[in-house]
Write a protein that holds these residues in place. Structure first.
Motif, PDB file in Angstrom:
ATOM      1  N   CYS A  24       0.842  -1.075   0.015  1.00 54.70           N
ATOM      2  CA  CYS A  24      -0.063  -0.160   0.144  1.00 54.70           C
ATOM      3  C   CYS A  24       0.708   1.241   0.045  1.00 54.70           C
ATOM      4  O   CYS A  24       0.514   1.972  -0.645  1.00 54.70           O
ATOM      5  CB  CYS A  24      -0.837  -0.050   1.212  1.00 54.70           C
ATOM      6  N   ALA A  25       1.861   1.070   0.826  1.00 59.81           N
ATOM      7  CA  ALA A  25       3.017   2.276   0.752  1.00 59.81           C
ATOM      8  C   ALA A  25       3.542   2.582  -0.501  1.00 59.81           C
ATOM      9  O   ALA A  25       3.737   3.716  -1.047  1.00 59.81           O
ATOM     10  CB  ALA A  25       4.024   2.157   1.836  1.00 59.81           C
ATOM     11  N   ALA A  27       1.914   1.671  -3.486  1.00 62.73           N
ATOM     12  CA  ALA A  27       0.866   2.255  -4.235  1.00 62.73           C
ATOM     13  C   ALA A  27       0.771   3.814  -4.136  1.00 62.73           C
ATOM     14  O   ALA A  27       0.536   4.518  -5.082  1.00 62.73           O
ATOM     15  CB  ALA A  27      -0.194   1.593  -4.046  1.00 62.73           C
ATOM     16  N   TRP A  28       0.631   4.330  -2.897  1.00 61.31           N
ATOM     17  CA  TRP A  28       0.802   5.569  -2.560  1.00 61.31           C
ATOM     18  C   TRP A  28       1.955   6.282  -3.068  1.00 61.31           C
ATOM     19  O   TRP A  28       1.724   7.358  -3.786  1.00 61.31           O
ATOM     20  CB  TRP A  28       0.548   5.807  -1.077  1.00 61.31           C
ATOM     21  N   TYR A  29       3.208   5.752  -2.857  1.00 55.00           N
ATOM     22  CA  TYR A  29       4.272   6.387  -3.266  1.00 55.00           C
ATOM     23  C   TYR A  29       4.355   6.673  -4.844  1.00 55.00           C
ATOM     24  O   TYR A  29       4.587   7.652  -5.391  1.00 55.00           O
ATOM     25  CB  TYR A  29       5.465   5.684  -2.874  1.00 55.00           C
ATOM     26  N   TYR A  31       1.457   6.720  -6.824  1.00 57.15           N
ATOM     27  CA  TYR A  31       0.562   7.801  -7.137  1.00 57.15           C
ATOM     28  C   TYR A  31       1.144   9.166  -6.926  1.00 57.15           C
ATOM     29  O   TYR A  31       1.076  10.049  -7.659  1.00 57.15           O
ATOM     30  CB  TYR A  31      -0.548   7.629  -6.258  1.00 57.15           C
ATOM     31  N   GLU A  32       2.064   9.296  -5.609  1.00 59.79           N
ATOM     32  CA  GLU A  32       2.558  10.478  -5.591  1.00 59.79           C
ATOM     33  C   GLU A  32       3.606  11.058  -6.636  1.00 59.79           C
ATOM     34  O   GLU A  32       3.754  12.083  -6.979  1.00 59.79           O
ATOM     35  CB  GLU A  32       3.171  10.731  -4.166  1.00 59.79           C
ATOM     36  N   SER A  35       1.641  11.792 -10.060  1.00 65.17           N
ATOM     37  CA  SER A  35       0.817  13.041  -9.736  1.00 65.17           C
ATOM     38  C   SER A  35       1.601  14.111  -9.736  1.00 65.17           C
ATOM     39  O   SER A  35       1.141  15.391  -9.911  1.00 65.17           O
ATOM     40  CB  SER A  35      -0.053  12.875  -8.552  1.00 65.17           C
ATOM     41  N   LEU A  49      10.959   3.543  -4.864  1.00 68.95           N
ATOM     42  CA  LEU A  49       9.570   2.787  -5.140  1.00 68.95           C
ATOM     43  C   LEU A  49      10.044   1.145  -5.632  1.00 68.95           C
ATOM     44  O   LEU A  49       9.117   0.142  -4.912  1.00 68.95           O
ATOM     45  CB  LEU A  49       8.952   3.162  -6.171  1.00 68.95           C
TER      46      LEU A  49
END
Length: 133
Positions: A24-25, A27-29, A31-32, A35, A49
């Protein structure tokens, strides 16, 4: 092989949940990163990553093979829990008590169960005698 002790199940669940948290970390990383969040170096961020993904895959493998009773997973699970503790204690003492406890308590339980006699007995399976190829 003997019956699977409850300690193996608990340790495997803790390790698998840690692997899921790392995934999950990652995936969030990602995304950041996609973006357009500011980073010091792009390739350093890509490397980070990659590390998150590799460590997540490693923990998934450790949890799976520990559940099956392989010997090498005990050391790998212990090292993972010690890493979690080194992050959990500063998190807790830095003012984030609940996230810190959410890391420390499962890791401590896993460490305690790793040294349980029934867990050691169960998780002593070695690889087969088959060749690698």
């Amino acid at each position: 092989m003997s019956k699977r002790p409850p300690g193996i199940v608990l340790i495997s669940v803790v390790v698998l949940l840690e692997a899921l948290a790392l995934l999950c970390a990652a995936a969030w990383y990602a995304y950041e990163l996609v973006s357009g969040a500011p980073v010091l170096t792009f390739w350093g961020a890509v490397f980070t990553l990659g590390l998150l993904l590799v460590f997540s895959a490693w923990l998934f493998a450790v949890g799976h093979f520990l559940f099956r009773g392989y010997r090498w997973t005990r050391a790998a699970a212990l090292v993972a829990q010690l890493f979690v503790m080194t992050i959990g204690f500063p998190t807790m003492t830095g003012g984030l008590v609940l996230p810190g406890l959410a890391m420390i308590i499962p890791a401590a339980a896993a460490i305690i169960f790793l040294f349980n006699k029934s867990v050691i007995t169960y998780a002593s399976r070695v690889g087969g005698a088959q060749g690698a190829l």
